[in-house]
Write an enzyme that holds these catalytic residues in place. Structure first.
Site, PDB file in Angstrom:
ATOM      1  N   LYS A 270       0.885  -1.113   0.122  1.00 29.05           N
ATOM      2  CA  LYS A 270      -0.040   0.099  -0.145  1.00 29.05           C
ATOM      3  C   LYS A 270       0.998   1.198  -0.168  1.00 29.05           C
ATOM      4  CE  LYS A 270      -2.726   0.777   3.481  1.00 29.05           C
ATOM      5  NZ  LYS A 270      -2.797   2.136   4.071  1.00 29.05           N
ATOM      6  N   SER A 271       1.833   1.200   1.042  1.00 36.58           N
ATOM      7  CA  SER A 271       2.614   2.490   1.072  1.00 36.58           C
ATOM      8  C   SER A 271       3.242   2.821  -0.406  1.00 36.58           C
ATOM      9  CB  SER A 271       3.710   2.362   2.157  1.00 36.58           C
ATOM     10  OG  SER A 271       3.177   2.299   3.411  1.00 36.58           O
TER      11      SER A 271
ATOM     12  N   SER B 231       7.312   9.300  11.897  1.00 37.31           N
ATOM     13  CA  SER B 231       6.062   9.129  10.966  1.00 37.31           C
ATOM     14  C   SER B 231       6.640   9.216   9.715  1.00 37.31           C
ATOM     15  CB  SER B 231       4.843  10.040  11.330  1.00 37.31           C
ATOM     16  OG  SER B 231       4.266  10.170  10.296  1.00 37.31           O
TER      17      SER B 231
ATOM     18  N   ASP C 188       2.036  -1.118  12.028  1.00 38.34           N
ATOM     19  CA  ASP C 188       0.674  -1.566  11.345  1.00 38.34           C
ATOM     20  C   ASP C 188       0.170  -2.777  11.664  1.00 38.34           C
ATOM     21  OD1 ASP C 188       0.178   1.157  10.280  1.00 38.34           O
ATOM     22  OD2 ASP C 188       1.008   0.439   8.521  1.00 38.34           O
TER      23      ASP C 188
ATOM     24  N   LYS D 284      -4.795   6.035  14.541  1.00 32.42           N
ATOM     25  CA  LYS D 284      -4.702   5.097  13.167  1.00 32.42           C
ATOM     26  C   LYS D 284      -6.170   5.180  12.496  1.00 32.42           C
ATOM     27  CE  LYS D 284      -0.442   4.344  12.717  1.00 32.42           C
ATOM     28  NZ  LYS D 284       0.221   5.078  11.818  1.00 32.42           N
TER      29      LYS D 284
ATOM     30  N   ARG E  96      -6.684   2.191  17.800  1.00 27.78           N
ATOM     31  CA  ARG E  96      -6.235   0.552  17.691  1.00 27.78           C
ATOM     32  C   ARG E  96      -5.774  -0.175  18.975  1.00 27.78           C
ATOM     33  NH1 ARG E  96      -3.159   0.198  11.695  1.00 27.78           N
ATOM     34  NH2 ARG E  96      -5.202   0.296  10.579  1.00 27.78           N
TER      35      ARG E  96
HETATM   36  C1  S3P Z   1       2.647   4.906   6.271  1.00 27.48           C
HETATM   37  C2  S3P Z   1       3.276   5.378   7.316  1.00 27.48           C
HETATM   38  C3  S3P Z   1       2.558   5.047   8.685  1.00 27.48           C
HETATM   39  C4  S3P Z   1       1.608   3.796   8.621  1.00 27.48           C
HETATM   40  C5  S3P Z   1       0.673   3.874   7.484  1.00 27.48           C
HETATM   41  C6  S3P Z   1       1.396   3.997   6.176  1.00 27.48           C
HETATM   42  C7  S3P Z   1       3.110   5.163   5.009  1.00 27.48           C
HETATM   43  O1  S3P Z   1       1.808   5.867   9.332  1.00 27.48           O
HETATM   44  O2  S3P Z   1       0.971   3.512   9.801  1.00 27.48           O
HETATM   45  O3  S3P Z   1      -0.245   2.713   7.392  1.00 27.48           O
HETATM   46  O4  S3P Z   1       2.677   4.913   3.727  1.00 27.48           O
HETATM   47  O5  S3P Z   1       3.873   6.361   5.008  1.00 27.48           O
HETATM   48  P1  S3P Z   1       2.492   7.054  10.280  1.00 27.48           P
HETATM   49  O6  S3P Z   1       3.403   7.541   9.243  1.00 27.48           O
HETATM   50  O7  S3P Z   1       1.400   7.888  10.576  1.00 27.48           O
HETATM   51  O8  S3P Z   1       3.265   6.442  11.226  1.00 27.48           O
END
Ligand code: S3P
Length: 428
Positions: free
Chosen positions: A21-22, A166, A314, A341, A345
């Site tokens: 996903k990221s 983050s 996650d 989130k 959670r």
């Molecule tokens: C993500 C970063 C994380 C993660 C999220 C996806 C990303 O969040 O929990 O599901 O794709 O950069 P945070 O940046 O808020 O920690």
């Protein structure tokens, strides 16, 4: 949609999980900032990434979707157009925060919003550095919640000490920095996932990483690329958890991204005694990938806290389920971020596991699970949160009786066909 999970006697087979996903979000966004054509293979057609595609299209970029592939055709970072309407990020925090970075560096006005859950999630964390760079952003509740109204333009490069580890904050500042002359630097309190850094380099940008300090040189000429997206380790983790908690299970999960900023849960599960073997380790477009083999294994509780938290943030809902099925106590601390989130959670995990008969207690920054009790199937809430719904399904495989998950359609946010994939490995 309601989903019912029955206890599984045996799990066996090979699984492929959808694209990360990221990385899928970043591929479309960088494709839009690069000149020419970007071809993306194994893209995740989940709700969140479709929200990113919708927004990129609203900025005048051509995005063509095919079965498992996306093609982005763009005139580059100076070719984005002012959107005619409000931009809807749906349930996706990544879309909102990364696009806030991009839009801050664009010479036009835009408004970003999303669903009920997204409009409760903290946005001050990106608004603050982006306004320091010179963007004019106003938002609800004293500039902390979406909708965000953004007047972008010429920004100045900054050094930003982020108070949170983050990747979304880091990436928002880096993407704004990409559109800004000079060198923009982000310093994090602990290392978060580094997909933005890797993909920017893959597209030809100059990025320097020194521990928890990342710098980006602004206004490069990015050229469209071909990208193949590895399977999402966060999605794979539901099958890894199922494979180690169902006695006698034997599963292979193919083509999984094993970026070291994402593999905290693998380290923890191995510590707990899990039988997980990485095979055929390789590199694809700057990201490490492997096939994973897992077997049902006796597991012991553990302590989870400190610098590993961003590497498994996650995965904590499903790790909580594993902890409930392990012997002894598992303590999760330093994870207050979980409250921000798609759902809170910490509360959601405690309610889910408590409802299934596990011994679990809440802490401000985590939870404590005393494992080893037989779980009892029961009706469960999804909390409108994809990862909570899939964690409940993994618990249901080991519970006595039926586990029913309400409002399970949220699973499509990150893992369309999850239930079909699960059904494919349950030996009847
Ligand atoms: C993500 C970063 C994380 C993660 C999220 C996806 C990303 O969040 O929990 O599901 O794709 O950069 P945070 O940046 O808020 O920690």
């Amino acid at each position: 949609m309601e989903v019912t999970i029955l206890p599984a006697k045996e799990l066996r087979g090979q699984v492929r999980v959808p694209g990360d996903k990221s990385i899928s979000h970043r591929a479309v966004i960088l494709g839009a900032l690069a000149c020419g054509e970007t071809e993306i293979d194994n893209f995740l057609f989940g709700g969140d990434c479709l929200s990113t595609i919708g927004i990129i299209r609203a900025l005048g970029v051509q995005v063509v979707t095919e079965e498992n592939r996306v093609v982005v055709r763009s005139a580059g970072m100076d070719g984005l157009l002012e959107p005619e309407n409000i931009l809807d990020a749906g349930n996706s925090g990544t879309t909102t925060r990364l696009m806030a970075g991009v839009l801050s560096g664009c010479p036009f006005f835009s408004v970003l919003t999303g669903d009920n859950s997204l409009r409760q999630r903290p946005m001050g964390r990106v608004i603050k550095p982006l306004t320091t760079m010179g963007a004019r952003i106003t938002a609800r509740k004293g500039n902390s919640l979406a909708p965000l109204a953004i007047q972008g333009g010429k920004l100045r490069a900054i050094d930003y000490y982020s108070p949170v580890a983050s990747a979304q904050v880091k990436s928002a500042v880096m993407l704004a920095g990409l559109l800004t002359a000079g060198v923009t630097t982000v310093i994090e309190p602990a290392r978060s996932r580094d997909h933005t850094e890797r993909m920017l380099e893959y597209f030809g940008a100059r990025v320097e990483v020194d521990g928890q300090r990342v710098s980006i040189w602004g206004r490069p000429n990015l050229i469209g690329k071909s990208i193949s997206i590895p399977g999402d380790i966060s999605s794979a983790m539901f099958f890894i958890a199922a494979g180690i908690t169902v006695p006698g299970a034997e599963l292979e999960i193919l083509n999984v991204g094993i970026n070291p900023t994402r593999t905290g849960a693998l380290e923890i599960l191995k510590d707990m005694g899990a039988d997980i073997v990485l095979q055929n380790v390789r590199e694809v477009n700057g990201e490490p990938v492997a096939d994973l083999k897992v077997h049902g294994s006796p597991l012991n509780g553990t302590d989870i806290g400190g610098e590993i938290i961003p590497k498994l943030i996650d995965e904590l809902p499903v790790l909580a389920v594993v902890a409930a099925l392990a012997n002894g106590e598992t303590v999760v601390r330093d994870a207050a971020e979980l409250r921000h989130k798609e759902s809170d959670r910490i509360t959601a995990v405690v309610r889910l596991l408590g409802g299934l008969g596990a011994q679990v207690s809440e802490r401000p920054d985590g939870f404590v699970v005393r494992g080893g009790r037989q779980l009892i199937g029961a009706p469960c809430d999804s909390f409108g949160d994809h990862r909570m719904a899939m964690a409940a399904a993994v618990a249901g495989l080991s519970a006595r009786g039926a586990t029913t998950i309400k409002d399970a359609e949220c699973i499509d946010i990150s893992f369309p066909y999850f239930i079909n994939t699960l059904n494919g490995i349950i030996v009847k």
